[in-house]
Design a protein around this motif. Structure first.
Motif, PDB file in Angstrom:
ATOM      1  N   MET A   1       0.840  -1.181   0.000  1.00 27.17           N
ATOM      2  CA  MET A   1       0.000   0.000   0.000  1.00 27.17           C
ATOM      3  C   MET A   1       0.888   1.249   0.000  1.00 27.17           C
ATOM      4  O   MET A   1       1.775   1.385   0.833  1.00 27.17           O
ATOM      5  CB  MET A   1      -0.877  -0.028   1.248  1.00 27.17           C
ATOM      6  N   ILE A   2       0.685   2.115  -0.901  1.00 24.05           N
ATOM      7  CA  ILE A   2       1.460   3.352  -1.001  1.00 24.05           C
ATOM      8  C   ILE A   2       0.606   4.498  -0.477  1.00 24.05           C
ATOM      9  O   ILE A   2      -0.513   4.717  -0.936  1.00 24.05           O
ATOM     10  CB  ILE A   2       1.893   3.620  -2.453  1.00 24.05           C
ATOM     11  N   LEU A   3       1.162   5.223   0.473  1.00 21.38           N
ATOM     12  CA  LEU A   3       0.456   6.349   1.071  1.00 21.38           C
ATOM     13  C   LEU A   3       0.868   7.648   0.390  1.00 21.38           C
ATOM     14  O   LEU A   3       1.989   7.785  -0.080  1.00 21.38           O
ATOM     15  CB  LEU A   3       0.770   6.434   2.558  1.00 21.38           C
ATOM     16  N   PRO A   4      -0.023   8.619   0.353  1.00 21.41           N
ATOM     17  CA  PRO A   4       0.340   9.916  -0.216  1.00 21.41           C
ATOM     18  C   PRO A   4       1.333  10.642   0.690  1.00 21.41           C
ATOM     19  O   PRO A   4       1.420  10.328   1.887  1.00 21.41           O
ATOM     20  CB  PRO A   4      -0.994  10.666  -0.281  1.00 21.41           C
ATOM     21  N   PRO A   5       2.073  11.599   0.144  1.00 27.67           N
ATOM     22  CA  PRO A   5       3.035  12.344   0.961  1.00 27.67           C
ATOM     23  C   PRO A   5       2.353  13.018   2.147  1.00 27.67           C
ATOM     24  O   PRO A   5       1.277  13.576   2.021  1.00 27.67           O
ATOM     25  CB  PRO A   5       3.603  13.379   0.003  1.00 27.67           C
ATOM     26  N   GLY A   6       2.997  12.957   3.287  1.00 30.67           N
ATOM     27  CA  GLY A   6       2.465  13.598   4.489  1.00 30.67           C
ATOM     28  C   GLY A   6       1.477  12.730   5.255  1.00 30.67           C
ATOM     29  O   GLY A   6       0.949  13.159   6.276  1.00 30.67           O
ATOM     30  N   ALA A   7       1.211  11.525   4.783  1.00 31.68           N
ATOM     31  CA  ALA A   7       0.249  10.665   5.460  1.00 31.68           C
ATOM     32  C   ALA A   7       0.771  10.174   6.803  1.00 31.68           C
ATOM     33  O   ALA A   7      -0.017   9.842   7.689  1.00 31.68           O
ATOM     34  CB  ALA A   7      -0.108   9.484   4.569  1.00 31.68           C
ATOM     35  N   TYR A   8       2.092  10.110   6.962  1.00 37.31           N
ATOM     36  CA  TYR A   8       2.647   9.653   8.237  1.00 37.31           C
ATOM     37  C   TYR A   8       2.212  10.570   9.374  1.00 37.31           C
ATOM     38  O   TYR A   8       2.129  10.155  10.518  1.00 37.31           O
ATOM     39  CB  TYR A   8       4.166   9.554   8.179  1.00 37.31           C
ATOM     40  N   LYS A   9       1.914  11.833   9.069  1.00 41.03           N
ATOM     41  CA  LYS A   9       1.478  12.767  10.102  1.00 41.03           C
ATOM     42  C   LYS A   9       0.124  12.355  10.674  1.00 41.03           C
ATOM     43  O   LYS A   9      -0.181  12.642  11.820  1.00 41.03           O
ATOM     44  CB  LYS A   9       1.391  14.179   9.538  1.00 41.03           C
ATOM     45  N   LYS A  10      -0.684  11.711   9.869  1.00 41.61           N
ATOM     46  CA  LYS A  10      -1.996  11.280  10.340  1.00 41.61           C
ATOM     47  C   LYS A  10      -1.923   9.936  11.052  1.00 41.61           C
ATOM     48  O   LYS A  10      -2.795   9.605  11.838  1.00 41.61           O
ATOM     49  CB  LYS A  10      -2.955  11.196   9.152  1.00 41.61           C
ATOM     50  N   ILE A  11      -0.884   9.152  10.774  1.00 39.79           N
ATOM     51  CA  ILE A  11      -0.759   7.823  11.360  1.00 39.79           C
ATOM     52  C   ILE A  11       0.022   7.865  12.664  1.00 39.79           C
ATOM     53  O   ILE A  11      -0.362   7.250  13.646  1.00 39.79           O
ATOM     54  CB  ILE A  11      -0.071   6.867  10.368  1.00 39.79           C
ATOM     55  N   TYR A  12       1.144   8.592  12.673  1.00 42.71           N
ATOM     56  CA  TYR A  12       2.031   8.632  13.834  1.00 42.71           C
ATOM     57  C   TYR A  12       1.917   9.961  14.559  1.00 42.71           C
ATOM     58  O   TYR A  12       1.698  11.002  13.944  1.00 42.71           O
ATOM     59  CB  TYR A  12       3.483   8.425  13.408  1.00 42.71           C
TER      60      TYR A  12
END
Length: 67
Positions: free
Chosen positions: A1-12
């Motif tokens: 699964m490829i996440l859009p840029p900046g998605a880590y901010k919503k996960i972590y």
């Protein structure tokens, strides 16, 4: 699964993100430089290398202190 840029901010959580893993003080870094330089001389590699404290301090500032 490829996440859009900046998605880590919503996960972590943002306070769990760390850009560095260690901190060297100037004294620790300079002592390590001297030990490595002495070892290089003993092995025959360091005769043409000059250990310049000002140059090493500027490098330490750039890579550790002012990061």
């Amino acid at each position: 699964m490829i996440l859009p840029p900046g998605a880590y901010k919503k996960i972590y959580c943002s306070w769990d993100i760390c850009d560095y893993g260690w901190i060297h003080t100037w004294e620790d870094y300079w002592n390590e430089c001297q030990e490595l330089h002495q070892e290089a001389i003993e092995r025959g590699w360091g005769y043409y290398m000059d250990l310049d404290e000002d140059k090493e301090y500027r490098w330490w500032l750039k890579h550790y202190k002012n990061k």
